[in-house]
Scaffold this motif. Sequence first.
Motif, PDB file in Angstrom:
ATOM      1  N   MET A 194      36.703  48.177  37.942  1.00 21.30           N
ATOM      2  CA  MET A 194      38.142  48.390  37.912  1.00 21.30           C
ATOM      3  C   MET A 194      38.565  48.968  36.563  1.00 21.30           C
ATOM      4  O   MET A 194      39.397  49.856  36.486  1.00 21.30           O
ATOM      5  N   TYR A 195      37.957  48.440  35.521  1.00 25.16           N
ATOM      6  CA  TYR A 195      38.287  48.946  34.193  1.00 25.16           C
ATOM      7  C   TYR A 195      37.891  50.420  34.064  1.00 25.16           C
ATOM      8  O   TYR A 195      38.630  51.241  33.524  1.00 25.16           O
TER       9      TYR A 195
ATOM     10  N   ASN B 234      40.308  52.588  35.802  1.00 25.56           N
ATOM     11  CA  ASN B 234      41.613  52.703  35.158  1.00 25.56           C
ATOM     12  C   ASN B 234      41.585  53.349  33.784  1.00 25.56           C
ATOM     13  O   ASN B 234      42.620  53.752  33.280  1.00 25.56           O
ATOM     14  N   SER B 235      40.440  53.424  33.164  1.00 29.90           N
ATOM     15  CA  SER B 235      40.497  53.879  31.779  1.00 29.90           C
ATOM     16  C   SER B 235      39.437  54.881  31.349  1.00 29.90           C
ATOM     17  O   SER B 235      39.505  55.374  30.238  1.00 29.90           O
TER      18      SER B 235
ATOM     19  N   ARG C 110      35.683  58.076  36.987  1.00 23.76           N
ATOM     20  CA  ARG C 110      36.674  57.250  37.677  1.00 23.76           C
ATOM     21  C   ARG C 110      36.477  57.329  39.184  1.00 23.76           C
ATOM     22  O   ARG C 110      36.552  56.334  39.896  1.00 23.76           O
TER      23      ARG C 110
ATOM     24  N   GLY D   5      43.379  44.848  43.024  1.00 22.73           N
ATOM     25  CA  GLY D   5      43.091  45.702  41.873  1.00 22.73           C
ATOM     26  C   GLY D   5      43.408  47.162  42.165  1.00 22.73           C
ATOM     27  O   GLY D   5      44.006  47.864  41.344  1.00 22.73           O
ATOM     28  N   LEU D   6      43.017  47.625  43.351  1.00 18.34           N
ATOM     29  CA  LEU D   6      43.265  49.023  43.707  1.00 18.34           C
ATOM     30  C   LEU D   6      44.763  49.290  43.883  1.00 18.34           C
ATOM     31  O   LEU D   6      45.267  50.345  43.503  1.00 18.34           O
TER      32      LEU D   6
ATOM     33  N   GLN E 281      47.153  47.784  42.292  1.00 20.32           N
ATOM     34  CA  GLN E 281      47.691  47.856  40.932  1.00 20.32           C
ATOM     35  C   GLN E 281      47.338  49.177  40.262  1.00 20.32           C
ATOM     36  O   GLN E 281      48.128  49.760  39.531  1.00 20.32           O
ATOM     37  N   SER E 282      46.132  49.628  40.531  1.00 17.28           N
ATOM     38  CA  SER E 282      45.633  50.842  39.883  1.00 17.28           C
ATOM     39  C   SER E 282      46.511  52.059  40.182  1.00 17.28           C
ATOM     40  O   SER E 282      46.604  52.986  39.385  1.00 17.28           O
TER      41      SER E 282
ATOM     42  N   GLN F 140      47.187  55.314  37.352  1.00 20.30           N
ATOM     43  CA  GLN F 140      46.537  56.619  37.425  1.00 20.30           C
ATOM     44  C   GLN F 140      47.532  57.754  37.215  1.00 20.30           C
ATOM     45  O   GLN F 140      48.665  57.685  37.701  1.00 20.30           O
TER      46      GLN F 140
ATOM     47  N   LEU G 165      42.708  57.451  45.708  1.00 13.65           N
ATOM     48  CA  LEU G 165      43.093  56.046  45.759  1.00 13.65           C
ATOM     49  C   LEU G 165      44.012  55.781  46.962  1.00 13.65           C
ATOM     50  O   LEU G 165      43.830  54.817  47.709  1.00 13.65           O
TER      51      LEU G 165
END
Lengths: 253, 264
Positions: A163-164, A167-168, A175, A195-196, A198-199, A203, A212
């Motif tokens: 997930m990190y 996101n980053s 990604r 998590g997705l 939230q992502s 993005q 996504l």
Amino acid sequence: MKCEEVKINIPELIDGKLDAVTGAKMEQHIKGCASCREEYNDLSSFLKFTDSLPEIEPPSGMKEEFMMMLEEQTSSQNPRLIILPSWTKAAAVVVLALGTFAAGYFSGSGNGQNAQLTAEVQSLKQQVVLAGLKDYSGPQKIEAVYSAAEYSTQSADLVDALMYTLNSDKNINVRLAALNVLSGMVSDNQQVKSGLVQSLLVQDNPLVQISLIQVLTESGVNEAKDNIEFIKNQAGTDPNVKDFAQDMMKTII
Amino acid sequence: MKRFTILLAVIALPLALLSQESKYEYTPKVKSRILIADLLGEINVKNNTGNAIVITSDIAFEKPERAEGLQLLGAMEDNTGLGLNVSEADGVVKIVGTTKKVKDYAYTISVPQGVKLSIDYNSPFARNNLKVDSYNGSLEIKTLSSNVTLSNCTGPLTVSSVSGSIEAEFNSLSQEQPTSLATVSGLVDITLPAATKADIQVSNITGDVYNNLDLVNTSDNEKDKRSEGLDEIKHRNNTEYTLNGGGQKLLLKSISGNIYLRKK
């Protein structure tokens, strides 16, 4: 200054990496532009959150050890190697530290347990090669993402790690690889699902946004509705993403 | 006749000046990584067999007369004579444009073999395209609307773009690490030698995929008893194939552009 230009540079602004003139211009723009301000606030609160996570320095000597391990691994015929991205550095160090601590703690009580723990620590050391020590190229990180997924069961640590990355990581292809692996877990893992969802808010690259939205809508994650709507209505969103979001919203009930 | 010679000289001199290429060489202390950023001119990338990074350019940039005695604000020092700043720190050689005007010129950058190269071309002001020829080694490219053309390459590569197309012609596919090519609305066109071993993942939404490679579909469509003898129609649009028994991963993605897979 145009919105697109401002939005692209928001992370740099938050990190204080811009020169004074550009920084001032951006701040001025953000004051006057609701959409950019929203994006700025979103991102800065997200980054504050990630910054608030404890940062743990790897013990001295780890870098040397790591490089040695890397050499051994890559020179062997069939390198079985997981390079976890930099964010796992902290997590893995914690695991290693706990393992070592536990090994010491239990050393008095029964050698069997001790040996087992030591073995676990050893195998962790062999498997988790701590990256984030720079010098990792995009292809290497993609390899790491896929091999991490092959190795481990769906542990919370692995999901956090992926997930990190999603996101980053600076490299969009990396990604996408993380998303690809996560998308295989979405149907039966609540952590991945939320998590997705939230992502979506984090993005900014159209490729990742569309992929996504695709994963979430095709997996029937209805909880994603609000966040997809959010992306769709954001002023700076790429028209391709808006169109796609519009179409895929129809599949969410 | 004399007049003609003078005329010729008058015409030929500026032409000669125009086509003049400037050159800069830098030998990295650590042969590890190169990062190219804020260089929005046309970029051609090559490999060389030596140890030096060799940059040539047709740049003819001169400060405006009005800027006499003034410095470019916030810009790095042009230490190459080509409108570029080359610096090295922590094993990374950075090649950065020092003036916005570099976008009007063409650069050929030749780097030693085995160095990992990243090109950040992700700017709305990049008007040109990226060309990479005969490059063996790890390469990362990010563009916004510029097309990327790679010829005689091996990978591993990562290329991502928003509206740019990605064309890659492989000599062989690196089995070291995966190669990933992804774009939103551009096309993806790859050419592979027929004997290449690869696991190819093709992902698209509204574009079509054309192919003449001998791909074998391996997407794990779990069939229950009831579906025996029936073909599956709907499957995830990440479709995985193997080529010649499988090998390193080759990830291809275009959201709305077509994807072309060709036999070399």
